[in-house]
Design an enzyme around this catalytic site. Sequence first.
Site, short mmCIF file in Angstrom:
data_model
loop_
_atom_site.label_atom_id
_atom_site.label_comp_id
_atom_site.label_asym_id
_atom_site.label_seq_id
_atom_site.Cartn_x
_atom_site.Cartn_y
_atom_site.Cartn_z
N HIS A 79 25.83 63.37 24.69
CA HIS A 79 25.72 63.22 23.24
C HIS A 79 26.91 62.44 22.68
O HIS A 79 26.74 61.61 21.78
CB HIS A 79 25.64 64.60 22.60
CG HIS A 79 25.68 64.58 21.11
ND1 HIS A 79 26.79 64.95 20.39
CD2 HIS A 79 24.75 64.20 20.19
CE1 HIS A 79 26.55 64.81 19.10
NE2 HIS A 79 25.33 64.35 18.96
N GLU A 82 26.29 58.88 23.24
CA GLU A 82 25.30 58.37 22.28
C GLU A 82 25.98 57.89 21.01
O GLU A 82 25.65 56.82 20.47
CB GLU A 82 24.29 59.47 21.96
CG GLU A 82 23.28 59.11 20.89
CD GLU A 82 22.84 60.30 20.06
OE1 GLU A 82 22.88 60.21 18.81
OE2 GLU A 82 22.46 61.33 20.65
#
Length: 459
Positions: A79, A82
């Site tokens: 994450h 990302e």
Amino acid sequence: MTSRSPKTTARTSSEARAVARTQTLLKGKDGIGTVRRTTLPGGLRVITETLPSVRSATFGIWAHVGSRDETPALGGATHYLEHLLFKGTHRRSALDISSALDAVGGEMNAFTAKEYTCYYARVLDTDLPLAIDVVCDMLTGSLILQEDVDAERGVILEEIAMTEDDPGDVVHDLFAKTMFGDTPLGRPVLGTVDTVEALTADRIRRFYKKHYDPTHLVVAAAGNVDHATVVRQVRRAFEKAGALTRTDAVPVAPRDGRRTIRTAGRVEVLSRRTEQAHVVLGVPGLARTDDRRWALGVLNTALGGGMSSRLFQEVREKRGLAYSVYSYTSGFADCGLFGVYAGCRPSQVHDVLSICRDELDRVAREGLTDDEIARAIGQLKGSTVLGLEDTGALMNRIGKSELCWGDQMSVDDMLARMAAVTPDDVRDVAAELLGQRPSLSVIGPLKDKQADRLHTAVA
């Protein structure tokens, strides 16, 4: 290092181009809904679905990496990465990335899941080349600078804090931990404050290089697109970044998973000063490749998938004990979850749990009626078709299908599989899954005696 003549270089490039393979996976009517796949020499797959009647296109890149690929020390790295891919490349600053899409009214975002990550942009069809160039640049040319890692750490810690402030979200992370324990599937996608604070730029760069190789990526585009044009533009973008040099590379196969430990009869209670108690009661479900998933979808819809479902009627309509009550399924490569969520006043949590447990037991013993099954099949078919009315949903369907299953299923075939589910299919899967001893997760301001009584709900 031995130099090569321009003639040799040109021949190598020509040979590389010769091995690109294009297949028509689904043939639409008059070209509408046709799905094609091209596998480029570097192992990169490009898949498109053509819908000439719209004026938009959605372009996405799916990465074969999710939070279950993290070690405990890398918790939240997928994450975190990302976020960082939006922070700048060799060609664009973070402002350049965002302003490029804003200038044409486009939308760009990304999401991280347990087993994959997706970056996407939705634009007018005439602006698709821009979207392709920007998203491909992000995926292949990210800088991951130390200053960006430090700045984005605060953003991610705020995101964790925001999630922690929503017990309706936290209870699902708590339930994953209850079911899977301290395993990758049991840990939160966002990571924790401790793991996020410990992540370094070097660790994230190594994670990026390992998991964002073209063989781990699927490019998907849907809408008013031309397959050959998309392939050409994607190829140009990846070659510009030097990302398609391995001409013998083979795409990674769909994830087969690692057998994950699943528990039964566990109870996790998190004391919070909230207005409601948030409850998830559930059992191990099915892997996403299990053929019984169609019957499970019907069972889930009839049990807690709409206003006419059993749980909605029994808990909300007849007794007014909860505003939100529903069931859901989550399928992974090797396992799955079936859960029931409800939010209610703390004083009524035991009544709600008793009703939910009674309904699960009743359906496990007796199954659903033929009328319930017919209604659920109709609901599933309608929601499936309506859910594919925009190019973003189409891109998600073809991209995820290629990454997770390695093939494509037409909408007509999907509807046929739903229609073919029989009452016996549903009763069999209900008896197997709902007959298991459930686990329970609760968040709320429960007193010690209330918390102790919760164990009776899973006895």
